[in-house]
Structure formats: structure tokens, C-alpha cells
Design an enzyme around this catalytic site. Sequence first.
Site, PDB file in Angstrom:
ATOM      1  N   ASN A 171       0.913  -1.358  -0.237  1.00 22.00           N
ATOM      2  CA  ASN A 171       0.042  -0.086  -0.034  1.00 22.00           C
ATOM      3  C   ASN A 171       0.878   1.275  -0.058  1.00 22.00           C
ATOM      4  O   ASN A 171       0.856   2.247   0.830  1.00 22.00           O
ATOM      5  CB  ASN A 171      -0.962   0.013   1.270  1.00 22.00           C
ATOM      6  CG  ASN A 171      -2.274   0.852   1.012  1.00 22.00           C
ATOM      7  OD1 ASN A 171      -2.512   1.463  -0.204  1.00 22.00           O
ATOM      8  ND2 ASN A 171      -2.996   0.750   1.852  1.00 22.00           N
TER       9      ASN A 171
ATOM     10  N   HIS B  17      -8.919   3.786   8.424  1.00 21.87           N
ATOM     11  CA  HIS B  17      -9.271   2.580   8.213  1.00 21.87           C
ATOM     12  C   HIS B  17     -10.552   2.379   8.232  1.00 21.87           C
ATOM     13  O   HIS B  17     -11.447   1.779   7.689  1.00 21.87           O
ATOM     14  CB  HIS B  17      -8.516   1.355   8.538  1.00 21.87           C
ATOM     15  CG  HIS B  17      -7.209   1.211   7.244  1.00 21.87           C
ATOM     16  ND1 HIS B  17      -6.016   1.666   7.795  1.00 21.87           N
ATOM     17  CD2 HIS B  17      -7.393   0.467   6.401  1.00 21.87           C
ATOM     18  CE1 HIS B  17      -5.396   1.261   6.736  1.00 21.87           C
ATOM     19  NE2 HIS B  17      -5.921   0.565   5.825  1.00 21.87           N
TER      20      HIS B  17
END
Length: 462
Positions: free
Chosen positions: A315, A346
Amino acid sequence: MAEPPGAPHRTTGSTLLHPLSGLLGIPLDQINFVACQLFALLAAFWFRIYLGPSHASSAVRHAFATLFGIYFAVFCFGWYSIHLFVLVMMNYGIMNMASIPNIHSPLMIITQKITTLACQLHDGIGRQAEELTAEQNRLAVKTRPSLLEYLSYLLNFMSIIAGPCSNYKDYIAFIEGRHVHMKLLEVNWKQKGYDRLPDPSPTGAVMYKLCITLVSLILFLTLTKNFPMAYIIDNEFLDKTPFLSRLGYLYVVTQAAKPKYYFAWTLADAVNNAAGYGFSGVDETGTFRWDLLSNLNIWNIETATSFKMYIENWNIQTAAWLKRVCYDRAPWYPTALTFILSALWHGIYPGYYFTFLTGILITLAARAIRNNCRHYFLSSVPLKIAYDVVTWVVTQLAVCYTVAPFVMLAVEPTIKFYKSMYFHMHILSILVLLVLPIRPQAHSIRKPQNQAMLNSVKSKDK
């Protein structure tokens, strides 16, 4: 995971592809996601060929990218996409009405792109050049974007579904046709025998990434469904399987969970490349590179010999965003604050917080081991190989231990998992931090490059 037979489709997006969803046994929202990304890939090729900078104005390119992005959002999320559009417009109003020195604060609660733009606009207008690091100065945005530029940056069809986040100045340079040209000017082409600047094509990079996407999809449809993470806390499995075998199975199920991320991120990268966005320059062999927006390096992930190396290649664009908006700006405890921000970004599932809080502990322990021990193993090749093998095994198992709660999401299965693993990584990390000396990082007060140079000159004058 496939829906049970006869289960109703649960999506606020389009139901046009529901028959295909039923035929394949894949949830409709996932079908819509893949369909939009594949359509975006085709649109990206068309965008590069027929709406390139030499064929269309920046306004037309901005408008096309925005309208298609809005359509994809509505197709995938239906009326839920109103939430996205309202947030985007509210923050455009804040950006134009708020005091520039304070503009970064209210926008930090929104998405990566908004916080990226907020910080870079703050650097460009709200701070003096001498206060900035070299990277902050390079990426600083010195004028407020127009509404069309703003919407295009946030809602363009290349990245609205799966990202990645990119810097505002890079995106505007792409739309205006300067993106590739600026990178090419960094090379002395006359010295290489060229009479004029080459015209790099992304086609080869796109085809390569589509091959990775296809392999990832096949692995997802086979491995991922056959090795569910939930099995590692199954009572029968825990009762009959010894600890070392459970560790091995943990590695297998973690590997099986990766292909969906490889698929989504690589396809998103290919979509941007197909549109002509993502050129990063020329490497030492003269090869054109299209990895400016790449979100992972699979080889480096699978061969990582340190927790840091693993994180830096997984990521990637989110890690870059966290570094630019948090790590580089945190006055103290940058590692802990960055992990906490990542957890908050998140979502609200407890598993995210278990993962990122554990990540803080393991990162600090891994750093202490590397700083205190690695140099003893560099004196000979056999020692270095042995060190690499051991650190690879430990790194891969540490990552598996850390990310399991991220997949499990809830508190109860996470605690059950930790108990089945005897909290071994937590205990070992704490012991390492208690035993090994920790070398402080020079981060507590980060001096901008200009200030550091000024201080150096002053010290020499004394």
C-alpha cells in the site's frame, strides 16, 4: 466470499449485473467494482489517445475525468455516493472561505486526497518557503484550485473506485500535458544519441500489470476461498494442531488473503497508466518506468527481511500519504501517531486497532534488533545469508501475526487468536525493547532543509 444460494443481492449500486453475480456466485458489489475498473481501463486508453493534451484543452480533460468518475461512483454505490459528493463540495467551500494558515485542520478528517491537497495548499500559501522541507517545497500548491480542477482531482474516473492517491501537482501536470515531459527533461537525451525527446508509451507497462491482475484473480478465486482466515481459530483446529503447525497455517492463510489486494491495486495502477498517468522517469538502464502510482512491489513484499521493508512496499501510496500528512509533521512520537492515524483512517472495526497498535510495538522492536545486531552479520557472505534467512522468516510470521486481526475485524476472534498464539510476538517485542538499547531518532524537531543549511553556514562562520 460467495453469497449463499438464494441470498438477496445487497447493494445500493446498480443491479444491472445481478444475473452475472448469481451465475458466478460473487457478491454484486464486487462484480460492479470489477466492471467499473475494466470499463475505466478502456476509457483510459480512449482518454489518452483521443483526449490527449494535444487534442483537447485542460478544461475538457478535467470535465471528462470528473463526469465519468461521478458515473462510476453512482453505478457502484447508488445513493450512498451522495455522501461522497456532499463531503467534496463542503470541503471546497471550506477551502475557499477558511483562513489559509488553518486550512489543513478541518480537512484532515476527510479522504487522502483532500488531506493531501489541504497540507500542500497550506505549505504553498500558509507557510514560508524556509519553513518547508525539500519535498514539501516541491509539492507545495501556491494557488487555490478552481472548482473544475478540484472536482477532477478528487472524482476523476481513473481513481475514484480504487485510488490510488496522488499529489495534486502531479495530477494537474498530467491533465495539462506536462507530466511526462517534466520527467524526460531530467535526462540528457543528446548524450544518449537522441535528437529529440522520446515519447514513452505505457502500453507495455499496462499489459504487464494486467497479466499480474489476471494471475491475482485466479489465485483469489482458488486459494482465498479455500483457505479462510477464520479456520485458524476453529476449536477443532486449535485442539488438534500443534503450535508450529498453526504458525505455518497462519502464513498460508495470510498468503491466500493477499491476491484480492494485488488484483485491485494493480488493476487501478494499470487504469491510470493506460490514461498516460504514472510515468516516473527513466532508470539507470534507460528503461521507461511507469510506477509513480504503483501501490505495491510484490517481489519486495514476499522477500522482505524487515518489518520496515514490508510496510514500505505494501500500500505504497497510503504509506506516502501517511508520511506526508502525519509522520513528517508530527512534533513527537511520529511512528506511534502515524500508526494510530492509519487505524483511524481505515475505520471503526476493533481489528484495525489491534493490528496497528501491534504494528507500533513490532516496528520499534524490529528497529532495535536491526540497529543493535545487523552489523555483526555483515562480515562474511555465509553470515549475511543466514541473517537474511532468519529475518525473512521472522518478518513474514510477524506480519501474519500483526494483520490477522485486520481480517477478523471483531474483538472476540482477535483475542481468541492471540491466546492461541500465546501472545508470543507481543511478549518477544516487549522483551526486546526492555533488553536492547534504543537509539533515538532525530525526528523530535525536524528542521527544514533551508534552515539546516543556514545553521551549517552559521556554525562554520564561528
